[in-house]
Scaffold this motif. Structure first.
Motif, PDB file in Angstrom:
ATOM      1  N   UNK A  90     -31.184  13.566  13.106  1.00 40.18           N
ATOM      2  CA  UNK A  90     -31.453  14.667  12.173  1.00 40.18           C
ATOM      3  C   UNK A  90     -30.250  15.589  12.010  1.00 40.18           C
ATOM      4  N   UNK A  91     -29.655  16.027  13.116  1.00 39.69           N
ATOM      5  CA  UNK A  91     -28.524  16.951  13.008  1.00 39.69           C
ATOM      6  C   UNK A  91     -27.271  16.247  12.490  1.00 39.69           C
ATOM      7  N   UNK A  92     -26.954  15.070  13.038  1.00 37.26           N
ATOM      8  CA  UNK A  92     -25.792  14.335  12.517  1.00 37.26           C
ATOM      9  C   UNK A  92     -25.980  13.951  11.056  1.00 37.26           C
ATOM     10  N   UNK A  93     -27.220  13.647  10.668  1.00 37.47           N
ATOM     11  CA  UNK A  93     -27.496  13.286   9.289  1.00 37.47           C
ATOM     12  C   UNK A  93     -27.554  14.484   8.352  1.00 37.47           C
ATOM     13  N   UNK A  94     -27.529  15.671   8.913  1.00 37.14           N
ATOM     14  CA  UNK A  94     -27.533  16.915   8.132  1.00 37.14           C
ATOM     15  C   UNK A  94     -28.731  16.993   7.180  1.00 37.14           C
ATOM     16  N   UNK A  95     -29.902  16.753   7.739  1.00 38.70           N
ATOM     17  CA  UNK A  95     -31.128  16.874   6.954  1.00 38.70           C
ATOM     18  C   UNK A  95     -31.288  18.317   6.494  1.00 38.70           C
ATOM     19  N   UNK A  96     -31.608  18.492   5.213  1.00 35.09           N
ATOM     20  CA  UNK A  96     -31.767  19.817   4.630  1.00 35.09           C
ATOM     21  C   UNK A  96     -33.083  19.899   3.862  1.00 35.09           C
ATOM     22  N   UNK A  97     -33.554  21.119   3.601  1.00 33.40           N
ATOM     23  CA  UNK A  97     -34.772  21.262   2.796  1.00 33.40           C
ATOM     24  C   UNK A  97     -34.629  20.551   1.452  1.00 33.40           C
ATOM     25  N   UNK A 148     -30.368  -4.076   9.889  1.00 30.57           N
ATOM     26  CA  UNK A 148     -30.914  -2.746   9.597  1.00 30.57           C
ATOM     27  C   UNK A 148     -29.800  -1.767   9.246  1.00 30.57           C
ATOM     28  N   UNK A 149     -28.659  -1.863   9.924  1.00 28.82           N
ATOM     29  CA  UNK A 149     -27.547  -0.969   9.591  1.00 28.82           C
ATOM     30  C   UNK A 149     -27.064  -1.221   8.169  1.00 28.82           C
ATOM     31  N   UNK A 150     -26.907  -2.477   7.802  1.00 27.87           N
ATOM     32  CA  UNK A 150     -26.418  -2.799   6.465  1.00 27.87           C
ATOM     33  C   UNK A 150     -27.433  -2.376   5.404  1.00 27.87           C
ATOM     34  N   UNK A 151     -28.731  -2.479   5.712  1.00 26.48           N
ATOM     35  CA  UNK A 151     -29.754  -1.981   4.792  1.00 26.48           C
ATOM     36  C   UNK A 151     -29.600  -0.486   4.587  1.00 26.48           C
ATOM     37  N   UNK A 152     -29.354   0.244   5.672  1.00 29.17           N
ATOM     38  CA  UNK A 152     -29.189   1.699   5.564  1.00 29.17           C
ATOM     39  C   UNK A 152     -28.052   2.059   4.617  1.00 29.17           C
ATOM     40  N   UNK A 153     -26.942   1.345   4.685  1.00 33.16           N
ATOM     41  CA  UNK A 153     -25.802   1.667   3.826  1.00 33.16           C
ATOM     42  C   UNK A 153     -26.092   1.343   2.362  1.00 33.16           C
ATOM     43  N   UNK A 154     -27.058   0.465   2.104  1.00 32.45           N
ATOM     44  CA  UNK A 154     -27.437   0.174   0.721  1.00 32.45           C
ATOM     45  C   UNK A 154     -28.438   1.185   0.182  1.00 32.45           C
ATOM     46  N   UNK A 155     -29.145   1.875   1.065  1.00 33.68           N
ATOM     47  CA  UNK A 155     -30.204   2.784   0.624  1.00 33.68           C
ATOM     48  C   UNK A 155     -29.729   4.216   0.444  1.00 33.68           C
ATOM     49  N   UNK A 156     -28.524   4.547   0.890  1.00 35.13           N
ATOM     50  CA  UNK A 156     -28.069   5.929   0.849  1.00 35.13           C
ATOM     51  C   UNK A 156     -27.493   6.266  -0.525  1.00 35.13           C
ATOM     52  N   UNK A 157     -27.665   7.492  -0.953  1.00 36.84           N
ATOM     53  CA  UNK A 157     -27.153   7.922  -2.250  1.00 36.84           C
ATOM     54  C   UNK A 157     -25.661   8.238  -2.160  1.00 36.84           C
ATOM     55  N   UNK A 158     -24.962   8.309  -3.281  1.00 37.30           N
ATOM     56  CA  UNK A 158     -23.586   8.807  -3.251  1.00 37.30           C
ATOM     57  C   UNK A 158     -23.543  10.215  -2.654  1.00 37.30           C
ATOM     58  N   UNK A 159     -22.616  10.430  -1.742  1.00 34.71           N
ATOM     59  CA  UNK A 159     -22.517  11.707  -1.075  1.00 34.71           C
ATOM     60  C   UNK A 159     -23.520  11.908   0.043  1.00 34.71           C
ATOM     61  N   UNK A 160     -24.302  10.878   0.357  1.00 37.45           N
ATOM     62  CA  UNK A 160     -25.330  10.993   1.387  1.00 37.45           C
ATOM     63  C   UNK A 160     -24.812  10.678   2.778  1.00 37.45           C
ATOM     64  N   UNK A 161     -25.719  10.679   3.739  1.00 36.73           N
ATOM     65  CA  UNK A 161     -25.380  10.472   5.146  1.00 36.73           C
ATOM     66  C   UNK A 161     -26.179   9.311   5.731  1.00 36.73           C
ATOM     67  N   UNK A 162     -25.490   8.437   6.450  1.00 38.69           N
ATOM     68  CA  UNK A 162     -26.135   7.424   7.276  1.00 38.69           C
ATOM     69  C   UNK A 162     -25.903   7.830   8.725  1.00 38.69           C
ATOM     70  N   UNK A 163     -26.973   8.109   9.440  1.00 41.80           N
ATOM     71  CA  UNK A 163     -26.880   8.497  10.848  1.00 41.80           C
ATOM     72  C   UNK A 163     -27.363   7.339  11.704  1.00 41.80           C
ATOM     73  N   UNK A 164     -26.432   6.676  12.371  1.00 45.18           N
ATOM     74  CA  UNK A 164     -26.788   5.533  13.208  1.00 45.18           C
ATOM     75  C   UNK A 164     -27.197   6.019  14.595  1.00 45.18           C
ATOM     76  N   UNK A 165     -28.431   5.699  14.974  1.00 40.61           N
ATOM     77  CA  UNK A 165     -28.935   6.049  16.298  1.00 40.61           C
ATOM     78  C   UNK A 165     -29.099   4.808  17.163  1.00 40.61           C
ATOM     79  N   UNK A 166     -29.383   3.653  16.531  1.00 41.52           N
ATOM     80  CA  UNK A 166     -29.679   2.437  17.261  1.00 41.52           C
ATOM     81  C   UNK A 166     -28.542   1.971  18.156  1.00 41.52           C
ATOM     82  N   UNK A 167     -28.904   1.319  19.260  1.00 35.22           N
ATOM     83  CA  UNK A 167     -27.937   0.732  20.189  1.00 35.22           C
ATOM     84  C   UNK A 167     -27.638  -0.687  19.717  1.00 35.22           C
TER      85      UNK A 167
END
Length: 355
Positions: free
Chosen positions: A160-167, A247-266
């Motif tokens: 959440x913090x690394x991903x900079x979740x905002x309202x 799952x990581x590669x899916x995340x990079x396809x789902x993020x918007x331009x200017x968005x954040x991908x926060x990887x938590x998985x080991x």
């Protein structure tokens, strides 16, 4: 004492080992009341964490009672009920002074159940006890508190913090295991517009909805659902909570331009970073080991009833049924296990001491 000992990939046993003792003046020895099993422990057993050597006691999360302290320990004393953090912090090195305890260079960081004997035992030695244990309010149940040793600070800080979740954000959480569910719960603290949970297990998607996910999807339909719910833009924040290349590669396809991908998985295998499509999108990708700097805040929130910890615990066992608990947790798709907690807490719930 008895402990869960790693004997190499695919092999572990609940067996007798030597009792721990004070080795440094900053140590404490804790009698373990409550422990849990982490997905990282399963990664270790699969051989994904080669730094763990055979003969190591596993585990990095516990609640227990201080039974002995070294001469330099000031914040806890014998008889105190404490949370044992998954991260050990000296408090003096460059990284600790910056609050980056996970990168401690003075015998700290993630060492329990990794580089030294861990918490899945009747007793555990905790180095740098002043910063690596937290006094527990008497009203906080041990089986809830143990979730603050790792999964809640990890999900909150690295997700959440690394991903900079905002309202107003759209947040996609890929992986609805314990970490992903804790990410959903703590992302809600920032009032996102919607949270989308992705997993292959229907039971985990049901749990995600109970914890506040607004929409859920299996892996096959997830990318289309995110696209549909964001008018083709993509999610503002995507939290990876699985730890596999797909799952990581899916995340990079789902993020918007200017968005954040926060990887938590080991991750135990390499993942492809598709810079040929990402370079132009202004995407920020973060990785990280938890620092647990948020643990005091999360503990206050738990004491106030603001964290839904109890709903994550699906199975409980006595400590001596560790091997059975591992089997149940490892077969989560069949057993429905989310978080497995072991132990028989022995404390007076009305007793509390402030430092």
């Amino acid at each position: 004492m008895k402990a869960l000992v790693f004997h190499g990939p695919g092999s572990s046993a609940w067996e007798s080992v030597a009792d721990p003792g004070i080795e440094e003046a900053t140590d404490a020895v804790v009698r373990v009341d409550t422990v849990t099993i982490c997905g990282t422990d399963l990664h270790i057993l699969k051989g994904d964490v080669p730094e763990v050597t055979p003969g190591t006691v596993l585990g990095h999360e516990a609640v227990g009672e201080i039974v002995e302290v070294g001469g330099d320990v000031r914040t806890v004393r014998p008889g105190d009920r404490v949370l044992v953090s998954c991260i050990t912090a000296c408090g003096r090195c460059r990284f600790c002074r910056e609050g980056a305890y996970g990168q401690c260079r003075a015998g700290g960081g993630w060492i329990l159940g990794h580089l030294i004997n861990g918490t899945q035992a009747e007793y555990v030695r905790v180095p740098h006890a002043d910063l690596s244990t937290h006094l527990l309010p008497g009203a906080v149940d041990s089986k809830d508190a143990v979730l603050l040793a790792d999964i809640f600070p990890t999900a909150y800080e690295v997700g959440v913090l690394n991903g900079r979740v905002r309202p107003g954000d759209t947040v996609a959480v890929v992986g609805a295991g314990p970490i992903g569910l804790a990410a959903i719960a703590t992302a809600r603290l920032y009032s996102p517009e919607k949270i989308i949970a992705v997993d292959l297990a229907p039971a985990r998607l049901d749990a995600a909805k109970r914890l506040g996910a607004d929409a859920v999807a299996t892996g096959e339909e997830a990318e289309q659902l995110v696209s549909d719910l964001t008018d083709g833009l993509g999610a503002d924040v995507v939290i990876e909570a699985v730890g596999v290349p797909e799952s990581f590669e899916m995340c990079t396809r789902m993020v918007r331009p200017g968005g954040h991908v926060a990887n938590v998985g080991v991750h135990g295998r390499p993942a492809t970073l598709h810079l040929e499509s990402l370079w132009i999108k202004n995407v920020t990708i973060t990785t990280g080991l938890v620092d647990t700097h948020s643990t005091p805040v999360l503990l206050r929130m738990m004491a106030a009833g603001r964290l839904p910890a109890a709903s994550l615990v699906t199975h409980t066992f006595p400590l001596d049924r560790m091997e059975e608990a591992y089997d149940v947790f490892a077969r989560a798709a069949d057993t429905g296990a989310l978080k497995v907690v072991l132990g028989e807490p022995q404390h007076d719930a009305l007793t509390v001491r402030t430092p």
